[in-house]
Design a protein around this motif. Structure first.
Motif, mmCIF file in Angstrom:
data_model
loop_
_atom_site.group_PDB
_atom_site.id
_atom_site.type_symbol
_atom_site.label_atom_id
_atom_site.label_comp_id
_atom_site.label_asym_id
_atom_site.label_seq_id
_atom_site.Cartn_x
_atom_site.Cartn_y
_atom_site.Cartn_z
ATOM 1 N N THR A 72 0.839 -1.198 0.000
ATOM 2 C CA THR A 72 0.000 0.000 0.000
ATOM 3 C C THR A 72 0.873 1.246 0.000
ATOM 4 O O THR A 72 0.625 2.194 -0.755
ATOM 5 C CB THR A 72 -0.946 0.012 1.218
ATOM 6 N N SER A 101 -0.648 8.044 4.674
ATOM 7 C CA SER A 101 -1.978 7.731 5.192
ATOM 8 C C SER A 101 -3.001 8.758 4.725
ATOM 9 O O SER A 101 -4.093 8.398 4.264
ATOM 10 C CB SER A 101 -1.937 7.670 6.719
ATOM 11 N N TYR A 104 -3.708 8.299 1.070
ATOM 12 C CA TYR A 104 -4.476 7.079 0.869
ATOM 13 C C TYR A 104 -5.946 7.304 1.218
ATOM 14 O O TYR A 104 -6.843 6.861 0.493
ATOM 15 C CB TYR A 104 -3.882 5.941 1.700
ATOM 16 N N ILE A 105 -6.186 8.009 2.302
ATOM 17 C CA ILE A 105 -7.571 8.317 2.680
ATOM 18 C C ILE A 105 -8.240 9.162 1.606
ATOM 19 O O ILE A 105 -9.385 8.916 1.237
ATOM 20 C CB ILE A 105 -7.615 8.988 4.063
ATOM 21 N N LEU A 108 -9.135 6.880 -1.180
ATOM 22 C CA LEU A 108 -10.275 6.025 -0.849
ATOM 23 C C LEU A 108 -11.600 6.778 -0.928
ATOM 24 O O LEU A 108 -12.635 6.180 -1.205
ATOM 25 C CB LEU A 108 -10.092 5.388 0.533
ATOM 26 N N TYR A 123 -9.596 1.118 4.275
ATOM 27 C CA TYR A 123 -8.259 1.354 4.822
ATOM 28 C C TYR A 123 -7.768 0.113 5.564
ATOM 29 O O TYR A 123 -6.633 -0.312 5.401
ATOM 30 C CB TYR A 123 -8.289 2.561 5.765
#
Length: 154
Positions: A72, A101, A104-105, A108, A123
Motif C-alpha cells: 500500500t 496515510s 491514501y484516505i 479512498l 483502509y
C-alpha cells in the motif's frame, strides 16, 4: 487541540510531534481535505501504533504510525503521490507515514465518497468494528464522529 496524539491515555509522550501535525494540516489543506481528516489520520495512528513511529506488525509488513502495508505504501507513494524511489524504510519516517496515510484516505474517498465508515473499512482491508470504534472514540474527544465528519472540502 491534538494533545490526544501527543500523549497516550497514560500520559506518556508519543513520537508524534507538533511539527508533524502542522505539516499534516498544511498537506490536508493542499489536498482539498478538511481539518477533520487530520483528526482521522491521527486517530488511526493512535490505534495502529499508539503514536510510536518505528513500530512494525510482527505478522505483516504493516509499519509506522498508521500501520501501512508495504504494498500500500509503495502504491500510494509512487502512483497516488507521484513520487519515485519508494523504500519500505519510508514507512518508519513519521512525517512520510502520516502523509502516505492522508493521501491514501483521500484516494479512498474517490471510491467510497465522503463516507468515513466505508473509507476506514477499505483502509483496514476489511470491516472491523473495533477499529471503527477506536477511531470514533478519538474523534468523539473533539465532538466529532465517523458518521458526521467530512473528509473533503466541497
Amino acid at each position: 487541540d491534538y494533545s490526544y496524539a501527543l500523549y497516550d491515555d497514560y500520559g506518556n509522550k508519543t513520537d508524534i510531534t507538533v511539527d508533524q501535525i502542522k505539516n499534516l494540516k498544511y498537506e490536508a489543506t493542499d489536498l482539498g481535505m478538511t481539518q477533520d481528516s487530520v483528526d482521522v489520520v491521527l486517530s488511526i495512528a493512535m490505534h495502529e501504533s499508539g503514536g510510536q513511529e518505528a513500530v512494525k506488525n510482527p505478522c505483516s509488513t504493516a509499519a509506522g504510525y498508521c500501520g501501512i502495508l508495504d504494498t500500500t505504501g509503495k502504491y500510494v507513494w509512487n502512483d497516488i503521490m507521484g513520487n519515485d524511489n519508494y523504500s519500505y524504510s519510508l514507512l518508519f519516517n513519521g512525517e512520510d507515514n502520516l502523509s502516505i496515510s492522508l493521501n491514501y484516505i483521500k484516494y479512498l474517498t474517490t471510491i467510497e465518497g465522503d463516507n468515513l465508515s466505508s473509507v476506514l473499512t477499505d483502509y483496514a482491508g476489511l470491516y472491523n468494528q473495533q477499529f471503527l470504534n477506536f477511531v470514533n472514540g478519538y474523534l468523539n474527544r473533539k465532538g466529532k464522529s465517523i458518521y458526521t465528519v467530512k473528509l473533503l472540502n466541497s
